[in-house]
Design a protein around this motif. Sequence first.
Motif, PDB file in Angstrom:
ATOM      1  N   UNK A  93     -10.214   0.942   8.347  1.00 39.60           N
ATOM      2  CA  UNK A  93     -11.400   1.390   9.082  1.00 39.60           C
ATOM      3  C   UNK A  93     -12.629   0.591   8.699  1.00 39.60           C
ATOM      4  N   UNK A  94     -12.727   0.218   7.436  1.00 42.60           N
ATOM      5  CA  UNK A  94     -13.898  -0.516   6.957  1.00 42.60           C
ATOM      6  C   UNK A  94     -13.856  -1.996   7.328  1.00 42.60           C
ATOM      7  N   UNK A 126      -2.661   6.234  -2.291  1.00 37.82           N
ATOM      8  CA  UNK A 126      -2.870   4.833  -1.936  1.00 37.82           C
ATOM      9  C   UNK A 126      -2.896   4.665  -0.422  1.00 37.82           C
ATOM     10  N   UNK A 127      -2.086   5.439   0.285  1.00 35.32           N
ATOM     11  CA  UNK A 127      -2.102   5.381   1.738  1.00 35.32           C
ATOM     12  C   UNK A 127      -3.474   5.694   2.307  1.00 35.32           C
ATOM     13  N   UNK A 128      -4.160   6.655   1.716  1.00 36.67           N
ATOM     14  CA  UNK A 128      -5.521   6.988   2.144  1.00 36.67           C
ATOM     15  C   UNK A 128      -6.453   5.787   1.957  1.00 36.67           C
ATOM     16  N   UNK A 129      -6.316   5.109   0.826  1.00 38.39           N
ATOM     17  CA  UNK A 129      -7.168   3.951   0.547  1.00 38.39           C
ATOM     18  C   UNK A 129      -6.925   2.839   1.562  1.00 38.39           C
ATOM     19  N   UNK A 130      -5.661   2.625   1.921  1.00 41.49           N
ATOM     20  CA  UNK A 130      -5.330   1.573   2.887  1.00 41.49           C
ATOM     21  C   UNK A 130      -5.880   1.917   4.264  1.00 41.49           C
ATOM     22  N   UNK A 131      -5.762   3.179   4.643  1.00 37.60           N
ATOM     23  CA  UNK A 131      -6.291   3.605   5.940  1.00 37.60           C
ATOM     24  C   UNK A 131      -7.806   3.432   5.985  1.00 37.60           C
ATOM     25  N   UNK A 132      -8.466   3.756   4.894  1.00 37.39           N
ATOM     26  CA  UNK A 132      -9.917   3.575   4.819  1.00 37.39           C
ATOM     27  C   UNK A 132     -10.282   2.096   4.859  1.00 37.39           C
ATOM     28  N   UNK A 133      -9.502   1.259   4.167  1.00 29.45           N
ATOM     29  CA  UNK A 133      -9.769  -0.175   4.184  1.00 29.45           C
ATOM     30  C   UNK A 133      -9.621  -0.739   5.594  1.00 29.45           C
ATOM     31  N   UNK A 151      -3.275  -6.073  -3.213  1.00 32.81           N
ATOM     32  CA  UNK A 151      -3.084  -5.047  -2.191  1.00 32.81           C
ATOM     33  C   UNK A 151      -4.368  -4.746  -1.438  1.00 32.81           C
ATOM     34  N   UNK A 152      -5.461  -4.616  -2.171  1.00 32.55           N
ATOM     35  CA  UNK A 152      -6.744  -4.330  -1.544  1.00 32.55           C
ATOM     36  C   UNK A 152      -7.188  -5.490  -0.657  1.00 32.55           C
ATOM     37  N   UNK A 153      -6.958  -6.717  -1.112  1.00 34.93           N
ATOM     38  CA  UNK A 153      -7.369  -7.885  -0.322  1.00 34.93           C
ATOM     39  C   UNK A 153      -6.596  -7.962   0.987  1.00 34.93           C
ATOM     40  N   UNK A 154      -5.312  -7.664   0.957  1.00 38.69           N
ATOM     41  CA  UNK A 154      -4.512  -7.661   2.186  1.00 38.69           C
ATOM     42  C   UNK A 154      -5.014  -6.561   3.120  1.00 38.69           C
ATOM     43  N   UNK A 155      -5.305  -5.393   2.571  1.00 37.54           N
ATOM     44  CA  UNK A 155      -5.738  -4.247   3.374  1.00 37.54           C
ATOM     45  C   UNK A 155      -7.064  -4.502   4.069  1.00 37.54           C
ATOM     46  N   UNK A 156      -7.908  -5.320   3.468  1.00 42.35           N
ATOM     47  CA  UNK A 156      -9.242  -5.555   4.005  1.00 42.35           C
ATOM     48  C   UNK A 156      -9.378  -6.877   4.753  1.00 42.35           C
ATOM     49  N   UNK A 157      -8.366  -7.714   4.722  1.00 47.03           N
ATOM     50  CA  UNK A 157      -8.525  -9.055   5.278  1.00 47.03           C
ATOM     51  C   UNK A 157      -8.734  -8.991   6.790  1.00 47.03           C
ATOM     52  N   UNK A 158      -9.757  -9.658   7.305  1.00 48.12           N
ATOM     53  CA  UNK A 158     -10.065  -9.580   8.740  1.00 48.12           C
ATOM     54  C   UNK A 158      -9.041 -10.254   9.640  1.00 48.12           C
ATOM     55  N   UNK A 159      -8.194 -11.107   9.082  1.00 45.56           N
ATOM     56  CA  UNK A 159      -7.190 -11.791   9.904  1.00 45.56           C
ATOM     57  C   UNK A 159      -5.819 -11.142   9.825  1.00 45.56           C
TER      58      UNK A 159
END
Length: 508
Positions: A264-265, A255-262, A235-243
């Motif tokens: 943004x990051x 968890x929604x907060x974490x995804x939104x932050x990911x 889940x984290x890898x999908x949220x942060x993947x640049x593509x």
Amino acid sequence: MPQTYTHNFDTPTYKGSVTFNTGLFIDGKWTDPVQGGDLIDILMYRLYTATGKVIVSIAGGTSKDVDVAVAAAERAYRTTWGLKVPGSERGRLLAKLADLIEQHADELAALEALNVGMPLLVNKYFVVPGTVSTFRYFAGWSDKIHGKTIEPSENKLAYTRHEPFGVCGAITPWNFPLGVVAAKLAPALATGNTVVLKPSEITPLTALFLADLIKEAGFPPGVVSIVNGYGHTVGDAISRHPSVMKITFTGSTLTGRKILKASADSNLKKVTLELGGKSPTIIFDDADFEQAIKWASMGVFFAAAGQTCTAGSRIYVQEGIYDRFLQAFAKVAESLAGATGNPFEAGVQHGPQISSTQLERVMGYINSGKAEGARVHSGGERIGNTGYFIKPTIFTEVTADMKIMQEEIFGPVCSIVKFKTEEEVTKWANNTTYGLAANVLTQNVSLAVRMAHNLEAGSIFVNSSQSPERQVPFGGFKQSGMGREMGQYGLDTYTQVKAVHINIGLQI
């Protein structure tokens, strides 16, 4: 090599066998994790022991598998999907997938009951048909996605295009796995996006079964990949993947907060979040009393043992019918306690909590209510010592600041509060950080409309509850999320608007 698993059912409501693959579905084929990954035990409907009975172990991926899946999705988007494929063809494939799901309805219903614990008949007559309808609905939209022609002046023409994002990530919850997968896949594919899906690691079985139907329907390799795994890895890898250009998530607000932050990051990917809820059910004196009892019960207990984001767990009843309502509603809760058990048994209406963790969480809220001075009118305890069953629970004598009135419990627990006036109950109902849904029961049309307009929630159900429609947008206010799913509003979240300006006479 990935393994298949066959489960043989010999139950009062279903007899047969269901086979599915336990690997990762990437680029149109089954595969093992690149670096070994995790082995995730999947439990059988939480009945038998204190820890649940293992059905099967499935492969869990890592960020490396997400990289492979995203690369396949990008390749498919640019070559065999996206703007390369007309909407009519995308619609044809979605409609074919709907037909295949319908053909395998009994197997999918049994598999969902096995893994989630909802009664088989609920899955057979509601969940699976709803899934079929969702795919058919968005199949019909596939060739009707278009922009506008705008004429700013006689010397200029402009038009807009609604273009897909490209690769979308979809992360789905454990409580309604098949239905939510459909709600995310169907509009994403209809608009020309490709999808990397992470089903819940607790309830992935119907998604794995669906993968073979997607392939059979004829979707090109890479258009849909399914990467099993945990939230903190896949889940984290999908949220942060640049593509990954868009992500859609259904689950907890945390968890929604974490995804939104990911987002943004990483690359500021567009995000749709359908999060928690603490929905009020408001029953006025003039409501159809028998219908009010039924809708209020469905609103909080439903078939998922209270494990629904729109659960109407705060029930406000006007003083003229409060005592009568409380007595009748308690009888419903007690009857559900008596109809608890194996989801494959005829007559079972109330199933287990999804896990020991969830059982402990819900019991923790019940104990909190007791400690803070609320009165248990009915239930308030486990059913037996094995399995993850909790009696449908009713609290009275609650105050607005109690934990059970402010936080999402996600179990068969509700509080019933007496109110006097429309103004009073409106204030109480809106006193929460959530705003997903609200239910209003009254035969006064003007009152119903006023309440619908004054309640701070994304969906208002008048003289009903828990009855969304795929043609109608669904989503939350406040901390219940952002964006919408279902209907044209949901479809619009999967496209980005491009404006084209054409000079047809302006000179400088």
